[in-house]
Design an enzyme around this catalytic site. Structure first.
Site, PDB file in Angstrom:
ATOM      1  N   GLU A 130     -42.529  -0.951 -11.806  1.00  0.00           N
ATOM      2  CA  GLU A 130     -42.757   0.502 -11.908  1.00  0.00           C
ATOM      3  C   GLU A 130     -43.394   1.089 -10.643  1.00  0.00           C
ATOM      4  O   GLU A 130     -43.217   2.268 -10.349  1.00  0.00           O
ATOM      5  CB  GLU A 130     -43.629   0.822 -13.128  1.00  0.00           C
ATOM      6  CG  GLU A 130     -42.964   0.528 -14.470  1.00  0.00           C
ATOM      7  CD  GLU A 130     -41.699   1.354 -14.707  1.00  0.00           C
ATOM      8  OE1 GLU A 130     -41.669   2.524 -14.299  1.00  0.00           O
ATOM      9  OE2 GLU A 130     -40.745   0.807 -15.295  1.00  0.00           O
ATOM     10  N   HIS A 168     -42.695   0.164  -7.471  1.00  0.00           N
ATOM     11  CA  HIS A 168     -41.549   0.427  -6.593  1.00  0.00           C
ATOM     12  C   HIS A 168     -40.733   1.614  -7.110  1.00  0.00           C
ATOM     13  O   HIS A 168     -40.276   2.462  -6.345  1.00  0.00           O
ATOM     14  CB  HIS A 168     -40.615  -0.789  -6.529  1.00  0.00           C
ATOM     15  CG  HIS A 168     -41.251  -2.041  -6.021  1.00  0.00           C
ATOM     16  ND1 HIS A 168     -41.462  -3.135  -6.815  1.00  0.00           N
ATOM     17  CD2 HIS A 168     -41.695  -2.384  -4.783  1.00  0.00           C
ATOM     18  CE1 HIS A 168     -42.007  -4.105  -6.094  1.00  0.00           C
ATOM     19  NE2 HIS A 168     -42.169  -3.673  -4.865  1.00  0.00           N
TER      20      HIS A 168
END
Ligand code: AMP
Length: 284
Positions: free
Chosen positions: A35, A37
């Site tokens: 999450e 990234h």
């Protein structure tokens, strides 16, 4: 979505994707996308005409004995994530095409690369700066998105981009955390269930420090000691706990303005980093 595996093919595609009326965004990653990234990719797709996500576990930024060989690799799932999130291209070069035989050019940012992680990971930031310059050169982005999770990296890359007149806007993105506060990291996958619980001590200590400073504490030494005590209690081996100037990364003894508190600590065999913004109480 295009999947590209050499700098030459990437440059060709980037020349096509780069337009004057809509920025081309780059999100550099080492894959094992989570999450954190995804928040960078979402921001990039919302602000850019086209987005390239690079997926490259960069051998040059791992020292001997570090986790290059065991670093989590989830390539097919990462491609699916990039596709779902609307990236125009996933750039996943092989190490041999990034560093072919005879490769001998390195970028060094010695001042900002020396403290914090720089004093514990020999050559790490030289590897980071070099690969990011190579990614910029292949992908030709107008903007590049980096997480504050790797705060020293962000500051150092901003310096490199400025010093080398690269003309890329560096966009900082906030740290994404689990509900219990732990910063998302691909390396969290190394933690056992018991270690995962102990790892909470890092973010708990940082948020406690933030509260202490907001309540009026100004002396770094007291704040750092309290953090060290909490990490010790969690059975963590500490690389460093420091409070630094957010721009120069120099140590701050008395907190008179915004400062950054940064931690690197081992939980079991896993080295985790985290950091937080400290803002003193406004006494005006
Ligand atoms: P990595 O794949 O670990 O090299 O990270 C790629 C990019 O994602 C870097 O700019 C990181 O700072 C960013 N990133 C990693 N974890 C997080 C997180 N929890 N929140 C925000 N950004 C992150």
């Amino acid at each position: 979505m295009k999947v590209v595996d050499t700098p030459q093919k990437m440059r060709k595609l980037a020349e096509f994707l780069r337009r004057d009326d809509a920025p081309l965004g780059l999100v550099p990653t080492m894959g094992a996308l989570h999450e954190g990234h995804k928040s960078l990719i979402a921001r990039a797709t919302s602000e850019c005409g086209a987005v390239v996500v690079s997926i490259f576990v960069n051998p040059a930024q791992f020292a001997a004995g570090e986790d290059y060989d065991t670093y989590p690799r989830t390539f097919e799932a990462d491609l699916e994530t990039c596709r779902e999130m609307g990236a125009a291209c996933a750039y996943a070069p092989k190490a041999s095409s990034m560093y072919p035989g005879g490769y001998d050019t390195w970028v060094d940012v010695p001042g900002l690369g020396a403290p914090l992680c720089g004093s514990h990971r020999a050559g790490h930031f030289r590897g980071v700066a070099t690969v990011v310059l190579k990614l910029f050169s292949a992908c030709l982005p107008h903007r590049a998105y980096f997480g504050e999770k790797d705060y020293q990296q962000l500051v150092l890359l901003r310096r490199m981009t400025h010093d080398l007149d690269l003309g890329v806007e560096i966009v900082p993105c906030p740290i994404i955390r689990e509900e219990d506060g732990i910063a998302l990291s691909s390396r969290n996958a190394y933690l056992s269930a018991e270690e995962r619980l102990r790892a909470r001590a890092i973010s708990v200590a940082l948020f406690d420090a933030k509260k202490t400073v907001a309540a009026g504490e100004r002396f770094s030494v007291a704040i750092i000691q309290s953090c060290l005590d909490k990490l010790k209690k969690a059975g963590s081996r500490v690389d460093y706990v420091e409070i630094v100037d957010p721009a120069t990364l120099e140590r701050v003894e008395t907190i008179n303005g915004a400062a950054r508190m940064a931690v690197a600590a081992y939980i079991g065999e896993t080295r985790l980093i985290d950091n937080i913004l400290l803002e003193p109480r406004d006494e005006a």
